[in-house]
Design a protein around this motif. Structure first.
Motif, PDB file in Angstrom:
ATOM      1  N   ALA A 196     -12.692  55.472 -70.706  1.00  0.00           N
ATOM      2  CA  ALA A 196     -11.685  56.540 -70.707  1.00  0.00           C
ATOM      3  C   ALA A 196     -11.992  57.551 -69.608  1.00  0.00           C
ATOM      4  CB  ALA A 196     -11.641  57.216 -72.071  1.00  0.00           C
ATOM      5  N   GLU A 197     -13.284  57.872 -69.424  1.00  0.00           N
ATOM      6  CA  GLU A 197     -13.669  58.831 -68.380  1.00  0.00           C
ATOM      7  C   GLU A 197     -13.388  58.291 -66.993  1.00  0.00           C
ATOM      8  OE1 GLU A 197     -17.710  59.769 -69.206  1.00  0.00           O
ATOM      9  OE2 GLU A 197     -17.181  61.271 -70.724  1.00  0.00           O
ATOM     10  N   SER A 198     -13.575  56.981 -66.818  1.00  0.00           N
ATOM     11  CA  SER A 198     -13.317  56.394 -65.501  1.00  0.00           C
ATOM     12  C   SER A 198     -11.834  56.510 -65.146  1.00  0.00           C
ATOM     13  CB  SER A 198     -13.740  54.922 -65.469  1.00  0.00           C
ATOM     14  OG  SER A 198     -12.728  54.106 -66.036  1.00  0.00           O
ATOM     15  N   GLY A 199     -10.991  56.632 -66.193  1.00  0.00           N
ATOM     16  CA  GLY A 199      -9.560  56.801 -65.949  1.00  0.00           C
ATOM     17  C   GLY A 199      -8.906  55.571 -65.359  1.00  0.00           C
ATOM     18  N   GLN A 200      -9.601  54.434 -65.395  1.00  0.00           N
ATOM     19  CA  GLN A 200      -9.057  53.244 -64.751  1.00  0.00           C
ATOM     20  C   GLN A 200      -8.578  52.212 -65.758  1.00  0.00           C
ATOM     21  OE1 GLN A 200     -12.743  52.578 -62.758  1.00  0.00           O
ATOM     22  NE2 GLN A 200     -11.922  53.175 -60.766  1.00  0.00           N
ATOM     23  N   GLY A 201      -8.637  52.572 -67.023  1.00  0.00           N
ATOM     24  CA  GLY A 201      -8.294  51.616 -68.082  1.00  0.00           C
ATOM     25  C   GLY A 201      -6.896  51.057 -67.933  1.00  0.00           C
ATOM     26  N   SER A 202      -6.694  49.919 -68.511  1.00  0.00           N
ATOM     27  CA  SER A 202      -5.447  49.207 -68.317  1.00  0.00           C
ATOM     28  C   SER A 202      -4.441  49.581 -69.371  1.00  0.00           C
ATOM     29  CB  SER A 202      -5.725  47.730 -68.425  1.00  0.00           C
ATOM     30  OG  SER A 202      -6.217  47.478 -69.715  1.00  0.00           O
ATOM     31  N   PHE A 203      -3.223  49.083 -69.204  1.00  0.00           N
ATOM     32  CA  PHE A 203      -2.200  49.407 -70.179  1.00  0.00           C
ATOM     33  C   PHE A 203      -2.190  48.402 -71.317  1.00  0.00           C
ATOM     34  CE2 PHE A 203       0.108  46.273 -67.957  1.00  0.00           C
ATOM     35  CZ  PHE A 203       1.297  45.994 -68.606  1.00  0.00           C
ATOM     36  N   LEU A 204      -2.962  47.339 -71.176  1.00  0.00           N
ATOM     37  CA  LEU A 204      -3.043  46.435 -72.312  1.00  0.00           C
ATOM     38  C   LEU A 204      -4.478  46.066 -72.584  1.00  0.00           C
ATOM     39  CD1 LEU A 204       0.017  44.608 -73.025  1.00  0.00           C
ATOM     40  CD2 LEU A 204      -2.034  43.803 -74.145  1.00  0.00           C
ATOM     41  N   ALA A 205      -5.060  46.712 -73.529  1.00  0.00           N
ATOM     42  CA  ALA A 205      -6.434  46.388 -73.879  1.00  0.00           C
ATOM     43  C   ALA A 205      -6.438  45.843 -75.294  1.00  0.00           C
ATOM     44  CB  ALA A 205      -7.304  47.623 -73.782  1.00  0.00           C
ATOM     45  N   VAL A 206      -7.371  44.938 -75.528  1.00  0.00           N
ATOM     46  CA  VAL A 206      -7.367  44.211 -76.786  1.00  0.00           C
ATOM     47  C   VAL A 206      -8.748  44.273 -77.430  1.00  0.00           C
ATOM     48  CG1 VAL A 206      -7.149  41.910 -77.791  1.00  0.00           C
ATOM     49  CG2 VAL A 206      -5.496  42.676 -76.105  1.00  0.00           C
ATOM     50  N   LEU A 207      -8.768  44.558 -78.720  1.00  0.00           N
ATOM     51  CA  LEU A 207     -10.008  44.662 -79.477  1.00  0.00           C
ATOM     52  C   LEU A 207     -10.001  43.612 -80.569  1.00  0.00           C
ATOM     53  CD1 LEU A 207     -12.556  46.492 -80.203  1.00  0.00           C
ATOM     54  CD2 LEU A 207     -11.024  47.641 -81.818  1.00  0.00           C
ATOM     55  N   LYS A 208     -11.150  42.992 -80.790  1.00  0.00           N
ATOM     56  CA  LYS A 208     -11.216  41.987 -81.855  1.00  0.00           C
ATOM     57  C   LYS A 208     -12.628  41.875 -82.383  1.00  0.00           C
ATOM     58  CE  LYS A 208     -10.449  37.397 -83.289  1.00  0.00           C
ATOM     59  NZ  LYS A 208     -10.257  37.939 -84.647  1.00  0.00           N
ATOM     60  N   GLN A 209     -12.732  41.493 -83.649  1.00  0.00           N
ATOM     61  CA  GLN A 209     -14.040  41.208 -84.216  1.00  0.00           C
ATOM     62  C   GLN A 209     -14.250  39.696 -84.200  1.00  0.00           C
ATOM     63  OE1 GLN A 209     -14.762  42.963 -88.065  1.00  0.00           O
ATOM     64  NE2 GLN A 209     -16.732  41.952 -88.280  1.00  0.00           N
ATOM     65  N   PHE A 210     -15.359  39.266 -83.590  1.00  0.00           N
ATOM     66  CA  PHE A 210     -15.675  37.839 -83.516  1.00  0.00           C
ATOM     67  C   PHE A 210     -16.488  37.398 -84.721  1.00  0.00           C
ATOM     68  CE2 PHE A 210     -15.711  37.399 -78.576  1.00  0.00           C
ATOM     69  CZ  PHE A 210     -14.407  36.933 -78.585  1.00  0.00           C
ATOM     70  N   GLY A 211     -16.399  36.089 -85.005  1.00  0.00           N
ATOM     71  CA  GLY A 211     -17.274  35.479 -85.999  1.00  0.00           C
ATOM     72  C   GLY A 211     -18.511  34.892 -85.333  1.00  0.00           C
ATOM     73  N   GLN A 212     -19.107  33.913 -86.001  1.00  0.00           N
ATOM     74  CA  GLN A 212     -20.374  33.327 -85.540  1.00  0.00           C
ATOM     75  C   GLN A 212     -20.264  32.654 -84.175  1.00  0.00           C
ATOM     76  OE1 GLN A 212     -23.302  33.408 -87.272  1.00  0.00           O
ATOM     77  NE2 GLN A 212     -22.321  34.714 -88.810  1.00  0.00           N
ATOM     78  N   ALA A 213     -21.374  32.627 -83.451  1.00  0.00           N
ATOM     79  CA  ALA A 213     -21.455  31.892 -82.194  1.00  0.00           C
ATOM     80  C   ALA A 213     -21.530  30.395 -82.497  1.00  0.00           C
ATOM     81  CB  ALA A 213     -22.692  32.324 -81.422  1.00  0.00           C
ATOM     82  N   ASN A 214     -21.364  29.560 -81.459  1.00  0.00           N
ATOM     83  CA  ASN A 214     -21.483  28.114 -81.653  1.00  0.00           C
ATOM     84  C   ASN A 214     -22.616  27.576 -80.780  1.00  0.00           C
ATOM     85  OD1 ASN A 214     -20.507  27.804 -79.017  1.00  0.00           O
ATOM     86  ND2 ASN A 214     -18.390  27.661 -79.725  1.00  0.00           N
ATOM     87  N   ALA A 215     -22.730  26.243 -80.745  1.00  0.00           N
ATOM     88  CA  ALA A 215     -23.871  25.623 -80.071  1.00  0.00           C
ATOM     89  C   ALA A 215     -23.641  25.375 -78.578  1.00  0.00           C
ATOM     90  CB  ALA A 215     -24.196  24.298 -80.762  1.00  0.00           C
ATOM     91  N   ASN A 216     -22.444  25.712 -78.074  1.00  0.00           N
ATOM     92  CA  ASN A 216     -22.176  25.454 -76.660  1.00  0.00           C
ATOM     93  C   ASN A 216     -23.015  26.379 -75.780  1.00  0.00           C
ATOM     94  OD1 ASN A 216     -20.268  23.653 -77.598  1.00  0.00           O
ATOM     95  ND2 ASN A 216     -18.651  25.215 -77.578  1.00  0.00           N
ATOM     96  N   LEU A 217     -23.617  25.813 -74.726  1.00  0.00           N
ATOM     97  CA  LEU A 217     -24.637  26.562 -73.988  1.00  0.00           C
ATOM     98  C   LEU A 217     -24.104  27.818 -73.303  1.00  0.00           C
ATOM     99  CD1 LEU A 217     -26.761  23.634 -72.492  1.00  0.00           C
ATOM    100  CD2 LEU A 217     -27.126  24.955 -74.584  1.00  0.00           C
ATOM    101  N   SER A 252     -21.002  29.256 -74.035  1.00  0.00           N
ATOM    102  CA  SER A 252     -19.868  29.823 -74.756  1.00  0.00           C
ATOM    103  C   SER A 252     -20.027  31.334 -74.873  1.00  0.00           C
ATOM    104  CB  SER A 252     -19.774  29.179 -76.132  1.00  0.00           C
ATOM    105  OG  SER A 252     -18.575  29.573 -76.752  1.00  0.00           O
ATOM    106  N   PHE A 253     -18.894  32.032 -74.850  1.00  0.00           N
ATOM    107  CA  PHE A 253     -18.922  33.493 -74.808  1.00  0.00           C
ATOM    108  C   PHE A 253     -19.072  34.166 -76.183  1.00  0.00           C
ATOM    109  CE2 PHE A 253     -15.825  37.141 -75.067  1.00  0.00           C
ATOM    110  CZ  PHE A 253     -16.670  38.116 -74.554  1.00  0.00           C
ATOM    111  N   PRO A 254     -18.270  33.808 -77.172  1.00  0.00           N
ATOM    112  CA  PRO A 254     -18.244  34.647 -78.379  1.00  0.00           C
ATOM    113  C   PRO A 254     -19.516  34.578 -79.229  1.00  0.00           C
ATOM    114  CG  PRO A 254     -16.264  33.267 -78.219  1.00  0.00           C
ATOM    115  CD  PRO A 254     -17.262  32.746 -77.237  1.00  0.00           C
ATOM    116  N   PHE A 255     -19.889  35.675 -79.822  1.00  0.00           N
ATOM    117  CA  PHE A 255     -20.865  35.700 -80.909  1.00  0.00           C
ATOM    118  C   PHE A 255     -20.465  36.820 -81.859  1.00  0.00           C
ATOM    119  CE2 PHE A 255     -23.137  38.195 -77.535  1.00  0.00           C
ATOM    120  CZ  PHE A 255     -23.162  39.425 -78.160  1.00  0.00           C
ATOM    121  N   GLU A 256     -21.106  36.911 -83.001  1.00  0.00           N
ATOM    122  CA  GLU A 256     -20.646  37.853 -84.007  1.00  0.00           C
ATOM    123  C   GLU A 256     -20.771  39.292 -83.515  1.00  0.00           C
ATOM    124  OE1 GLU A 256     -22.433  37.553 -87.891  1.00  0.00           O
ATOM    125  OE2 GLU A 256     -20.574  38.286 -88.791  1.00  0.00           O
ATOM    126  N   GLY A 257     -19.643  39.977 -83.477  1.00  0.00           N
ATOM    127  CA  GLY A 257     -19.637  41.348 -82.990  1.00  0.00           C
ATOM    128  C   GLY A 257     -18.232  41.769 -82.607  1.00  0.00           C
TER     129      GLY A 257
END
Lengths: 245, 435
Positions: B329-350, B352-357
């Motif tokens: 917010a301070e940078s003032g460069q944020g976009s007009f479409l931002a998306v927030l989500k809660q992830f579940g467990q990570a997987n075994a792919n070396l 892979s991006f998502p993990f719980e958080g």
């Protein structure tokens, strides 16, 4: 549900037409030379919703096979409503220029084989007094140019032949649709530098299907080629022979 | 082959590439033998330089359905088919993708290579977790069948492997049954980041959940969000029509997406939303709202944009998210479409991006200062134990990548084993120090 026979079914444009027809639930009979690819396309078209898909391997240059294959397709589909003739090659102009044999082969594939298929399917549909025959000609057939006149000459023959055939079949209620695409981004044109004038085969296909639905006579795809070719056709020879086109 | 300038969906960075589109497996094998280095490229919908390479193999000709069992929902198709084409065929028959990203214009191969996730990650995991098997052309030109039980190391490296292990030829996935082509959607308005994260937790049994977040809001409204929850409807019919998009044919002047405009948009979006509203959007409207606007990426003008998505661990996640949002917010460069989500467990792919958080995705117009902001965010995300999504990255540093993805060495070992080192590479892999 229409019954559709396609020659050159593995060509990019024909395949995209088949996908549109499959989504509508039509029945298709696919003919092509490359058996592996034909089988892949046939099962794809079936999954995409075609009521029935039949296929048969044939090289269009085996002209003595034509009559038998068309009889088989008619029997298998239980009649034919639409024929799409879409096979073709784009040989290297320079090597054709140096070889009578290659030139004749190019004329054979792109013109003579088509004339045979047109004649046989036309005679069949004429007796049924219904149906549509569509064939992919080319803007290259409108005027021979140094860069591409052998392919162009073959397509000119197709265009002239279908023009006459259309008149002949008018009274039998059989439509003949001559399709003249411009530059299409297909495997046939791999190696060309693609620019703004190029269109995707799926775009061409949707316009072909519409032209067939409306039983159009001649269509340029995209339409602007009509203007370009008009200009190219009216340039006097004294000037035209000096141009690099 | 011809040459063309390629770029990701963000239109940054760009690269001149030779384009090959082999029409058969043997043509592909010849190409692998001839070229020093190459990379498969599908729809080019990764945002950064993941699919930029000096030689790209376009898979658009390799887009056939191979088998579809309408009884079991098992589908085999070639890698160049788009999820959109799959949906057109399977939805009317009562099946849907087990996991889908926010656009239907990605290829099957691309979805596997990015190991993409969707609004149901907390329940269903990533796309790769629903892949039963694949065929892959590896660096020697050999074509291998891979699955969790057959050449498993290659399977877990290819899912999320950004195309760096070989060229995926086809894949078999398991679809999920649906009764209608509609979604029952509930909307919740949450006026700060803490409330948003709490709502995700409370609704963790919802099949689909995702929040739009206002990245420009500050103070007590920091992180105000509109959370959308969705379930497949049980009544309403199977009518399914993915409308062809209206396209924005030209790049708009970059000045159009300025801060006041984005602020207005975010303000309007927040105030338009109604708390606890129930709606029944179509599958298309719920999952692919941006597909209706053809080339929305051109809104950012010619310089293009950077998409940034990170995930931070659940523990301490809310406070950490507040820190990061404050910085954005301070940078003032944020976009007009931002998306927030809660992830579940990570997987075994070396890789892979998502993990719980918690994960946040947002766009930045490409500028020198935006790149600096991203590098600064990278450092903080690393310290928080988080990581950045490779399918969106265009500017991450090698050292950052290697601390975010500690399995990179195992990944390289698998690539070595299957002769992928040097053979399959992208602008991104070179930047990130993968051989």
């Amino acid at each position: 549900m229409k019954k559709i026979l396609i020659f050159g079914a593995t060509s990019a444009i024909a395949e995209q037409c088949a996908r549109i027809w499959a989504a509508r639930g039509e029945s298709l009979y696919l003919v092509a030379r490359n058996d592996d690819r034909l089988k892949t396309i046939a099962s794809d078209i079936e999954i995409r919703g075609a009521s029935r898909v039949l296929s048969c391997r044939m090289d269009v240059n085996d002209m003595d096979q034509h009559a038998k294959l068309i009889d088989e397709a008619v029997a298998a589909l239980g009649g034919i409503d639409v024929v799409l003739i879409a096979h073709g090659t784009l040989a290297d102009q320079n090597s054709c220029e140096r070889s009578v044999e290659e030139t004749m082969m190019e004329i054979q594939t792109n013109a003579l084989s088509s004339i045979s298929l047109l004649t046989l399917t036309a005679n069949h549909l004429e007796t049924k007094r219904q149906g549509t025959i569509a064939i992919i000609s080319s803007v290259a057939g409108d005027r021979g140019r140094a860069s591409n006149y052998i392919y162009g000459a073959a397509k000119a023959m197709v265009t002239a032949f279908t023009s006459g055939l259309r008149q002949r079949l008018y009274k039998s209620d059989v439509a003949v649709v001559t399709i003249k695409p411009g530059f299409v981004d297909t495997p046939m044109t791999t190696g060309f530098q693609k620019g703004l004038m190029w269109v995707k085969p799926e775009t061409v296909a949707s316009k072909i299907v519409t032209a067939i639905d409306k039983r159009k006579a001649e269509v340029y795809i995209p339409k602007f080629w009509w203007v370009i070719m008009l200009v190219i056709k009216i340039i006097p020879n004294t000037i035209f022979q000096r141009l690099k086109l | 082959m011809f040459t063309r300038v390629v770029s990701g969906w963000g239109n940054y960075p760009k690269q001149e590439a030779r384009i090959a589109s082999p029409s058969s497996c043997s043509a592909l094998q010849d190409l692998i033998a001839q070229e020093e280095s190459l990379l498969a490229r599908g729809m080019g919908r990764s945002y950064g330089d993941s699919a930029n390479a000096s030689v790209v193999v376009e898979t658009s000709c390799n887009d056939h359905f191979l088998r579809f069992d309408e009884m079991s929902g098992r589908l085999t198709a070639e890698s160049g088919i788009t999820l959109r084409e799959i949906l057109k065929v399977v939805v009317p028959k009562g099946w849907f993708l087990p996991v889908t990203p926010g656009t239907s214009y990605v290829t099957l191969g691309g979805a596997i290579a990015g190991d993409v996730h969707g609004k149901n990650h907390h329940i269903s995991g990533t796309f790769g977790e629903h892949v039963k098997s694949m065929t892959i052309a590896i660096g020697t030109g050999d074509i291998l069948t891979v699955s969790p039980s057959e050449n498993g190391d290659l399977f877990y490296s290819t899912c999320g492997g950004m195309g760096l292990t070989g060229i995926i030829i086809d894949a078999t996935i398991q679809l999920i049954p649906i009764q209608t082509a509609l979604i029952d959607q509930r909307t919740l308005k949450l006026d700060c980041i803490e409330a948003a994260c709490e709502a995700f937790q409370e609704n963790s049994n919802a099949t689909y959940s995702v929040a739009w977040i206002d990245c420009l809001a500050r103070g007590k409204h920091l992180g105000r969000s509109v959370l959308m929850l969705g379930e497949h409807s049980r009544s309403g019919g199977m009518y399914f029509d993915l409308k062809e998009p209206k396209t924005i044919p030209f790049n708009t002047p970059p000045s159009l997406l300025n801060k006041p405009a984005i602020k207005c948009f975010n303000h309007a979006y927040w105030h338009k939303a109604v708390h606890n509203q129930l709606q029944t959007p179509s599958l298309g409207a719920f999952f692919y709202p941006l597909d209706a606007v053809g080339s929305w990426n051109k809104l950012y003008g010619k310089p293009g944009f950077l998409q940034y998505q990170f995930v931070i661990p659940k523990e301490g996640g809310v406070a950490n998210m507040r820190t990061l949002l404050t910085l954005i917010a301070e940078s003032g460069q944020g976009s007009f479409l931002a998306v927030l989500k809660q992830f579940g467990q990570a997987n075994a792919n070396l890789l892979s991006f998502p993990f719980e958080g918690y994960t946040l995705a947002l766009d930045f117009k490409v500028t020198e200062s935006a790149i600096k902001t991203l590098h600064r965010l990278d450092e903080i995300v690393v310290r928080m134990g988080g990581r950045v999504y490779l399918s969106k990255d265009a500017v991450m540093r090698e050292s950052t990548f290697k601390s975010m993805y500690p399995e990179w060495e195992a990944f390289e070992a698998v690539r070595e084993k299957y002769r992928a080192i040097g053979k399959f590479s992208s602008a991104q892999s070179s930047r990130l120090g993968l051989a």
